[in-house]
Design an enzyme around this catalytic site. Structure first.
Site, PDB file in Angstrom:
ATOM      1  N   CYS A  31       0.772  -1.393  -0.036  1.00 31.76           N
ATOM      2  CA  CYS A  31      -0.132  -0.102  -0.048  1.00 31.76           C
ATOM      3  C   CYS A  31       0.843   1.427   0.038  1.00 31.76           C
ATOM      4  O   CYS A  31       2.197   1.123  -0.236  1.00 31.76           O
ATOM      5  CB  CYS A  31      -0.998   0.013   1.085  1.00 31.76           C
ATOM      6  SG  CYS A  31      -0.289   0.020   2.788  1.00 31.76           S
ATOM      7  N   ASN A  34       2.545   1.513   4.184  1.00 26.72           N
ATOM      8  CA  ASN A  34       2.723   0.062   4.957  1.00 26.72           C
ATOM      9  C   ASN A  34       2.371   0.315   6.533  1.00 26.72           C
ATOM     10  O   ASN A  34       3.145  -0.239   7.258  1.00 26.72           O
ATOM     11  CB  ASN A  34       4.015  -0.126   4.595  1.00 26.72           C
ATOM     12  CG  ASN A  34       4.633  -1.628   4.948  1.00 26.72           C
ATOM     13  OD1 ASN A  34       5.768  -1.838   5.632  1.00 26.72           O
ATOM     14  ND2 ASN A  34       3.395  -2.486   4.911  1.00 26.72           N
ATOM     15  N   CYS A  36      -1.370   0.580   7.515  1.00 21.02           N
ATOM     16  CA  CYS A  36      -2.643   0.269   7.360  1.00 21.02           C
ATOM     17  C   CYS A  36      -3.223  -1.063   6.860  1.00 21.02           C
ATOM     18  O   CYS A  36      -3.391  -1.727   7.304  1.00 21.02           O
ATOM     19  CB  CYS A  36      -3.566   1.521   7.179  1.00 21.02           C
ATOM     20  SG  CYS A  36      -3.443   3.136   8.204  1.00 21.02           S
ATOM     21  N   ARG A  37      -3.384  -0.520   5.496  1.00 22.90           N
ATOM     22  CA  ARG A  37      -3.926  -1.664   4.492  1.00 22.90           C
ATOM     23  C   ARG A  37      -2.934  -2.794   4.308  1.00 22.90           C
ATOM     24  O   ARG A  37      -3.393  -4.127   4.722  1.00 22.90           O
ATOM     25  CB  ARG A  37      -4.302  -1.268   3.329  1.00 22.90           C
ATOM     26  CG  ARG A  37      -5.461  -0.261   3.347  1.00 22.90           C
ATOM     27  CD  ARG A  37      -5.626   0.778   2.025  1.00 22.90           C
ATOM     28  NE  ARG A  37      -4.537   1.534   1.842  1.00 22.90           N
ATOM     29  CZ  ARG A  37      -4.504   2.088   0.785  1.00 22.90           C
ATOM     30  NH1 ARG A  37      -5.287   2.191  -0.298  1.00 22.90           N
ATOM     31  NH2 ARG A  37      -3.362   2.896   0.504  1.00 22.90           N
ATOM     32  N   SER A  38      -1.766  -2.842   4.240  1.00 26.43           N
ATOM     33  CA  SER A  38      -0.862  -4.069   3.605  1.00 26.43           C
ATOM     34  C   SER A  38      -0.347  -4.699   4.739  1.00 26.43           C
ATOM     35  O   SER A  38      -0.497  -5.897   4.735  1.00 26.43           O
ATOM     36  CB  SER A  38       0.390  -3.547   2.847  1.00 26.43           C
ATOM     37  OG  SER A  38       1.168  -2.565   3.434  1.00 26.43           O
ATOM     38  N   ASP A 149      -8.318   3.772   1.229  1.00 29.38           N
ATOM     39  CA  ASP A 149      -7.262   4.098   2.331  1.00 29.38           C
ATOM     40  C   ASP A 149      -7.904   4.540   3.683  1.00 29.38           C
ATOM     41  O   ASP A 149      -8.753   5.516   3.426  1.00 29.38           O
ATOM     42  CB  ASP A 149      -6.641   5.069   1.769  1.00 29.38           C
ATOM     43  CG  ASP A 149      -5.323   5.751   2.683  1.00 29.38           C
ATOM     44  OD1 ASP A 149      -5.290   5.161   4.026  1.00 29.38           O
ATOM     45  OD2 ASP A 149      -4.484   6.489   1.954  1.00 29.38           O
TER      46      ASP A 149
HETATM   47  P1  4NP Z   1      -1.860   2.724   4.219  1.00 29.08           P
HETATM   48  O1  4NP Z   1      -2.418   4.167   4.724  1.00 29.08           O
HETATM   49  O2  4NP Z   1      -1.232   3.330   2.775  1.00 29.08           O
HETATM   50  O3  4NP Z   1      -2.940   1.806   3.941  1.00 29.08           O
HETATM   51  O4  4NP Z   1      -0.648   2.277   4.885  1.00 29.08           O
HETATM   52  C1  4NP Z   1      -1.737   5.213   4.727  1.00 29.08           C
HETATM   53  C2  4NP Z   1      -0.801   5.544   5.779  1.00 29.08           C
HETATM   54  C3  4NP Z   1      -0.061   6.811   5.893  1.00 29.08           C
HETATM   55  C4  4NP Z   1      -0.315   7.721   4.998  1.00 29.08           C
HETATM   56  C5  4NP Z   1      -1.197   7.609   3.972  1.00 29.08           C
HETATM   57  C6  4NP Z   1      -1.696   6.358   3.787  1.00 29.08           C
HETATM   58  N1  4NP Z   1       0.638   9.038   5.108  1.00 29.08           N
HETATM   59  O5  4NP Z   1       0.199   9.739   4.122  1.00 29.08           O
HETATM   60  O6  4NP Z   1       1.359   9.209   6.037  1.00 29.08           O
END
Ligand code: 4NP
Length: 190
Positions: A31, A34, A36-38, A149
């Site tokens: 994702c 790294n 939340c989702r992955s 997201d």
């Molecule tokens: P992820 O979510 O891609 O599912 O881990 C996010 C985590 C952090 C950020 C964006 C999306 N960020 O912009 O810091």
């Protein structure tokens, strides 16, 4: 789930075609952050393989296209929601690297932006063919075309992501094992 539908997808069939029956199935979930989702997909897949008794067949990891949270545990909100489902997420955030295209058989992006970034990083056409969207494995959530997201969402966003990923990881496991075990529906479909 409908194994035929997933196995009929030529991109899935091609990506799975490189996995030998007696070798490990190496899957990298990707994702943006790294956190939340992955890592949630990784945790759910680890739990699923343990539940199905075939952990030793799989090598599962996750990474982010961005480098904002390298070295961090998953987002606290994701860890809280996962723990409510009995899942401990302890992955340490890392960024995708070029060697991932050698070290994994399937590289699964959570959304189109992840997929585009992965494609731009792939060193060869063959490496690029390992990249698949998580949406290719949606069954109950086929109305969605990506894993949303949850970073700027409330509790419902995290719950929805876990629901979607639970469905997708089950379908991924079913599809890959059907293919590796030479299930007719996967070998002949499409
Ligand atoms: P992820 O979510 O891609 O599912 O881990 C996010 C985590 C952090 C950020 C964006 C999306 N960020 O912009 O810091």
């Amino acid at each position: 789930m409908d194994i035929l539908r997933h196995c009929d997808n030529p991109a899935i069939r091609h990506a799975l075609g490189g996995i030998a029956p007696d070798s490990k199935i190496r899957v990298l979930f990707v994702c943006l952050g790294n956190i939340c989702r992955s890592p949630a997909a990784e945790g759910l897949m680890l739990a699923l393989t343990a539940e199905r008794g075939d952990s030793e067949r799989w090598e599962i990891d996750s990474a982010g296209t961005g480098g904002y949270h390298i070295g961090d545990l998953p987002d606290r909100r994701m860890r809280v929601h996962a723990l409510r489902r009995g899942l401990t997420l302890d992955h340490i955030c890392r960024q995708v690297r070029e060697s991932d295209f050698d070290n994994f058989d399937i590289i699964i992006g959570m959304d189109q932006s992840n997929i585009s970034r992965l494609r731009s990083m792939a060193p060869t056409v063959e490496a690029e063919s390992k990249i698949l969207p998580m949406a290719a494995f949606f069954g109950d959530y086929s109305a969605y075309d990506h894993v949303p997201d949850p970073y700027y969402d409330g509790d419902e966003g995290f719950e929805k992501v876990l629901d979607i990923l639970t469905d997708a990881t089950r379908n991924l496991h079913d599809t890959v094992t059907a293919h590796i075990d030479s299930d007719d529906s996967c070998q002949k479909g499409g």
